[in-house]
Design a protein around this motif. Structure first.
Motif, PDB file in Angstrom:
ATOM      1  N   SER A 267       0.857  -1.182   0.000  1.00 18.80           N
ATOM      2  CA  SER A 267       0.000   0.000   0.000  1.00 18.80           C
ATOM      3  C   SER A 267       0.894   1.233   0.000  1.00 18.80           C
ATOM      4  O   SER A 267       1.826   1.339   0.798  1.00 18.80           O
ATOM      5  N   VAL A 268       0.592   2.146  -0.886  1.00 21.79           N
ATOM      6  CA  VAL A 268       1.475   3.290  -1.143  1.00 21.79           C
ATOM      7  C   VAL A 268       0.962   4.533  -0.429  1.00 21.79           C
ATOM      8  O   VAL A 268      -0.256   4.745  -0.326  1.00 21.79           O
ATOM      9  N   ARG A 269       1.883   5.363   0.037  1.00 22.81           N
ATOM     10  CA  ARG A 269       1.540   6.646   0.637  1.00 22.81           C
ATOM     11  C   ARG A 269       2.436   7.729   0.027  1.00 22.81           C
ATOM     12  O   ARG A 269       3.657   7.593   0.011  1.00 22.81           O
ATOM     13  N   ILE A 270       1.813   8.782  -0.482  1.00 24.82           N
ATOM     14  CA  ILE A 270       2.563   9.898  -1.055  1.00 24.82           C
ATOM     15  C   ILE A 270       2.353  11.121  -0.162  1.00 24.82           C
ATOM     16  O   ILE A 270       1.243  11.665  -0.094  1.00 24.82           O
ATOM     17  N   PRO A 271       3.381  11.584   0.556  1.00 27.99           N
ATOM     18  CA  PRO A 271       3.229  12.747   1.436  1.00 27.99           C
ATOM     19  C   PRO A 271       2.834  14.001   0.657  1.00 27.99           C
ATOM     20  O   PRO A 271       3.070  14.094  -0.554  1.00 27.99           O
ATOM     21  N   PRO A 272       2.255  14.979   1.330  1.00 23.85           N
ATOM     22  CA  PRO A 272       1.741  16.176   0.647  1.00 23.85           C
ATOM     23  C   PRO A 272       2.779  16.968  -0.136  1.00 23.85           C
ATOM     24  O   PRO A 272       2.430  17.631  -1.110  1.00 23.85           O
ATOM     25  N   ALA A 273       4.029  16.942   0.261  1.00 25.77           N
ATOM     26  CA  ALA A 273       5.052  17.744  -0.421  1.00 25.77           C
ATOM     27  C   ALA A 273       5.822  16.937  -1.458  1.00 25.77           C
ATOM     28  O   ALA A 273       6.890  17.360  -1.914  1.00 25.77           O
ATOM     29  N   TYR A 274       5.273  15.788  -1.858  1.00 28.15           N
ATOM     30  CA  TYR A 274       5.962  14.907  -2.808  1.00 28.15           C
ATOM     31  C   TYR A 274       4.979  14.380  -3.846  1.00 28.15           C
ATOM     32  O   TYR A 274       3.766  14.345  -3.630  1.00 28.15           O
ATOM     33  N   ALA A 275       5.531  13.964  -4.967  1.00 30.47           N
ATOM     34  CA  ALA A 275       4.806  13.191  -5.972  1.00 30.47           C
ATOM     35  C   ALA A 275       5.689  12.001  -6.304  1.00 30.47           C
ATOM     36  O   ALA A 275       6.837  11.907  -5.852  1.00 30.47           O
ATOM     37  N   ALA A 276       5.172  11.057  -7.080  1.00 28.29           N
ATOM     38  CA  ALA A 276       5.969   9.884  -7.428  1.00 28.29           C
ATOM     39  C   ALA A 276       5.614   9.411  -8.830  1.00 28.29           C
ATOM     40  O   ALA A 276       4.498   9.621  -9.310  1.00 28.29           O
ATOM     41  N   GLU A 277       6.578   8.760  -9.463  1.00 25.97           N
ATOM     42  CA  GLU A 277       6.357   8.179 -10.782  1.00 25.97           C
ATOM     43  C   GLU A 277       6.725   6.709 -10.749  1.00 25.97           C
ATOM     44  O   GLU A 277       7.764   6.321 -10.204  1.00 25.97           O
ATOM     45  N   MET A 278       5.852   5.870 -11.309  1.00 26.74           N
ATOM     46  CA  MET A 278       6.104   4.439 -11.390  1.00 26.74           C
ATOM     47  C   MET A 278       6.929   4.154 -12.640  1.00 26.74           C
ATOM     48  O   MET A 278       6.565   4.550 -13.737  1.00 26.74           O
ATOM     49  N   ILE A 279       8.059   3.470 -12.459  1.00 27.26           N
ATOM     50  CA  ILE A 279       8.901   3.114 -13.586  1.00 27.26           C
ATOM     51  C   ILE A 279       9.239   1.631 -13.497  1.00 27.26           C
ATOM     52  O   ILE A 279       9.141   1.024 -12.428  1.00 27.26           O
ATOM     53  N   VAL A 290       5.180  -2.908 -17.222  1.00 25.54           N
ATOM     54  CA  VAL A 290       4.258  -2.549 -16.151  1.00 25.54           C
ATOM     55  C   VAL A 290       4.053  -1.044 -16.178  1.00 25.54           C
ATOM     56  O   VAL A 290       5.032  -0.298 -16.176  1.00 25.54           O
ATOM     57  N   HIS A 291       2.821  -0.621 -16.248  1.00 27.03           N
ATOM     58  CA  HIS A 291       2.330   0.748 -16.158  1.00 27.03           C
ATOM     59  C   HIS A 291       2.272   1.450 -17.507  1.00 27.03           C
ATOM     60  O   HIS A 291       3.145   1.336 -18.345  1.00 27.03           O
ATOM     61  N   TYR A 292       1.220   2.153 -17.678  1.00 26.70           N
ATOM     62  CA  TYR A 292       1.087   3.121 -18.758  1.00 26.70           C
ATOM     63  C   TYR A 292       0.874   4.507 -18.161  1.00 26.70           C
ATOM     64  O   TYR A 292       1.352   5.490 -18.704  1.00 26.70           O
ATOM     65  N   ALA A 293       0.135   4.581 -17.072  1.00 28.63           N
ATOM     66  CA  ALA A 293      -0.109   5.840 -16.392  1.00 28.63           C
ATOM     67  C   ALA A 293       0.552   5.758 -15.033  1.00 28.63           C
ATOM     68  O   ALA A 293       0.006   5.193 -14.093  1.00 28.63           O
ATOM     69  N   GLY A 294       1.750   6.289 -14.924  1.00 29.99           N
ATOM     70  CA  GLY A 294       2.558   6.017 -13.748  1.00 29.99           C
ATOM     71  C   GLY A 294       2.776   7.165 -12.804  1.00 29.99           C
ATOM     72  O   GLY A 294       3.765   7.192 -12.077  1.00 29.99           O
ATOM     73  N   PHE A 295       1.869   8.156 -12.759  1.00 32.37           N
ATOM     74  CA  PHE A 295       2.088   9.320 -11.904  1.00 32.37           C
ATOM     75  C   PHE A 295       1.169   9.264 -10.689  1.00 32.37           C
ATOM     76  O   PHE A 295      -0.021   9.003 -10.809  1.00 32.37           O
ATOM     77  N   PHE A 296       1.753   9.502  -9.514  1.00 34.69           N
ATOM     78  CA  PHE A 296       1.020   9.498  -8.261  1.00 34.69           C
ATOM     79  C   PHE A 296       1.038  10.913  -7.681  1.00 34.69           C
ATOM     80  O   PHE A 296       2.105  11.447  -7.358  1.00 34.69           O
ATOM     81  N   ASP A 297      -0.139  11.503  -7.529  1.00 32.32           N
ATOM     82  CA  ASP A 297      -0.259  12.872  -7.027  1.00 32.32           C
ATOM     83  C   ASP A 297       0.036  12.958  -5.536  1.00 32.32           C
ATOM     84  O   ASP A 297      -0.102  11.968  -4.804  1.00 32.32           O
ATOM     85  N   PRO A 298       0.394  14.151  -5.059  1.00 34.99           N
ATOM     86  CA  PRO A 298       0.526  14.370  -3.612  1.00 34.99           C
ATOM     87  C   PRO A 298      -0.776  14.020  -2.896  1.00 34.99           C
ATOM     88  O   PRO A 298      -1.863  14.411  -3.335  1.00 34.99           O
ATOM     89  N   GLY A 299      -0.663  13.242  -1.828  1.00 37.40           N
ATOM     90  CA  GLY A 299      -1.839  12.864  -1.054  1.00 37.40           C
ATOM     91  C   GLY A 299      -2.399  11.506  -1.407  1.00 37.40           C
ATOM     92  O   GLY A 299      -3.308  11.022  -0.718  1.00 37.40           O
ATOM     93  N   PHE A 300      -1.876  10.841  -2.458  1.00 36.20           N
ATOM     94  CA  PHE A 300      -2.367   9.507  -2.803  1.00 36.20           C
ATOM     95  C   PHE A 300      -2.077   8.556  -1.634  1.00 36.20           C
ATOM     96  O   PHE A 300      -0.934   8.407  -1.203  1.00 36.20           O
ATOM     97  N   GLY A 301      -3.110   7.917  -1.100  1.00 36.58           N
ATOM     98  CA  GLY A 301      -2.946   6.982   0.008  1.00 36.58           C
ATOM     99  C   GLY A 301      -2.580   7.624   1.328  1.00 36.58           C
ATOM    100  O   GLY A 301      -2.244   6.924   2.290  1.00 36.58           O
ATOM    101  N   TRP A 302      -2.639   8.949   1.421  1.00 37.74           N
ATOM    102  CA  TRP A 302      -2.191   9.661   2.617  1.00 37.74           C
ATOM    103  C   TRP A 302      -3.347   9.759   3.600  1.00 37.74           C
ATOM    104  O   TRP A 302      -4.172  10.655   3.546  1.00 37.74           O
ATOM    105  N   LYS A 303      -3.408   8.795   4.534  1.00 37.36           N
ATOM    106  CA  LYS A 303      -4.505   8.736   5.491  1.00 37.36           C
ATOM    107  C   LYS A 303      -3.947   8.753   6.903  1.00 37.36           C
ATOM    108  O   LYS A 303      -2.848   8.277   7.163  1.00 37.36           O
ATOM    109  N   ALA A 304      -4.768   9.271   7.826  1.00 34.01           N
ATOM    110  CA  ALA A 304      -4.313   9.380   9.219  1.00 34.01           C
ATOM    111  C   ALA A 304      -3.985   8.024   9.812  1.00 34.01           C
ATOM    112  O   ALA A 304      -3.060   7.877  10.616  1.00 34.01           O
TER     113      ALA A 304
END
Length: 371
Positions: A267-279, A290-304
């Protein structure tokens, strides 16, 4: 310049900085609604009114315009204002509604949107004089074009459809392994998992272990009907997909040129000040992508509760059958710093489609049980 009144410093530009570029005219469009396309760390791009069926994919190269190459390679023109079907096995070029007039410090990179990738629609950005797809050089001034090649299903698209997105950056935002290890220690990048494999990014693996009879993935069917990209939650997935049960051995044989939807074990978590790319993890580990759309926005999976959200893997095998095993490393998440925290995060608050996903098809399909 709007840049001086917005976010300064190196990194991926957040939503408020993208809006400032729109206000300054560095991102422009003759069509209204440009600010409505702003995501936490990217800008959705819209198809224009015309598409061109071309004989082959291309790059314009130094000193050449995309429009010139369209004139040389176009087979016919297609009007998208009332909608048109783009067929599998064909390549189309669509001038986009947006254009750029960037200053010399800002460059860009594009990728397909999540729903585009989950339909196996191969979409890439092209700019004038480009020697590479999806790259916008610093200071670029000119039009933008989308190359579209449906690979699994024919799609019905209209002017204004959003198939890809643009990230803008200043300087080098990449986060090295040492910094990534420290970030994981501080905030946790993998939900409740205690350990993380960090080697040139955060390594993730495939989940092929079935639970309570649930499928481990889906394989696209051949010779299906058309998918209208404007219809959300409309299609019965059984008409387009085959559910894949788990095996006793926890493996899956990928057939050549077939398209699969799988999920990460982590399970992935992206902190608010970061983004990520799947390669890809390593091009030598097997004949599959693996992957065609590999961008993860800030806040993806970011839960308390630090639960995180699993990544959906868009997988296509090539050349020969390949056995994929449960827990096998299939990709890496390369984290990038934002120049500042965005004023909006990925999630339910902005209507994000996949903020709580598990093994999930694109938003165009109803759930497998018909709900």
């Amino acid at each position: 310049m709007a840049e001086g009144t917005a976010v300064k410093g190196a990194g991926i530009l957040p939503s408020q900085a993208i809006r400032a570029l729109i206000e300054s005219g560095e991102i422009g469009s003759p069509h209204p609604g440009l600010t409505e396309q702003v995501q936490p760390a990217s800008l959705d791009l819209r198809l224009g009114p015309l598409a061109y069926r071309v004989r082959a994919s291309f790059l314009p190269g130094p000193g050449r315009k995309v429009a010139e190459r369209i004139d040389e390679l176009a087979m016919h023109e297609i009007d998208l204002r009332r909608g048109a079907v783009l067929e599998t096995g064909c390549v189309y070029i669509v001038p986009l509604q947006e254009r750029l007039a960037l200053n010399g410090r800002i460059a860009g990179m594009a990728n397909p949107k999540s729903s585009t990738g989950r339909l196996n629609v191969f979409t890439r950005l092209i700019v004038d004089e480009a020697g590479a797809f999806d790259m916008v050089p610093a200071g670029y001034q000119g039009p933008l074009y989308a190359e579209i090649a449906p690979n699994a299903f024919p799609i019905l698209v209209r002017e204004g459809a959003r198939l890809n997105q643009l990230r803008l950056r200043r300087g080098s935002p990449n986060v090295g392994d040492r910094a990534l290890e420290k970030l994981h220690e501080e905030v946790g990048l993998l939900g409740d998992e205690a350990a993380a494999q960090i080697r040139r990014g955060l390594v993730f693996t495939v989940d092929l272990q079935a639970t309570e009879g649930a499928p481990v993935g889906y394989r696209a069917k051949s010779h299906t009907g058309v998918i209208d990209l404007d219809r959300i939650g409309h299609y019965d997935p059984r008409d387009f997909w085959e559910a894949l049960p788990g095996s006793r051995r926890g493996d899956l044989v990928l057939d050549p040129d077939e398209f699969y939807i799988l999920a990460s074990r982590e399970s992935v978590r992206i902190p608010p000040a970061y983004a990520a790319e799947m390669i890809p993890y390593d091009t030598q580990i097997g004949e599959f992508r693996v992957h065609y759309a590999g961008f993860f926005d800030p806040g993806f999976g970011w839960k308390a509760e630090r639960a995180g959200t699993r990544a959906v893997l868009e997988v296509r095998s090539h050349e020969v059958p390949f056995v994929l095993e449960h827990g096998q490393a299939v990709g890496r998440l390369v984290y990038e710093r934002l120049a500042a925290e965005p004023d909006q995060l990925y999630g339910a608050g902005i209507g994000s489609s996949y903020h709580s996903q598990g093994l999930t098809l694109s938003k165009h399909f109803r759930s497998w049980n018909g709900a």
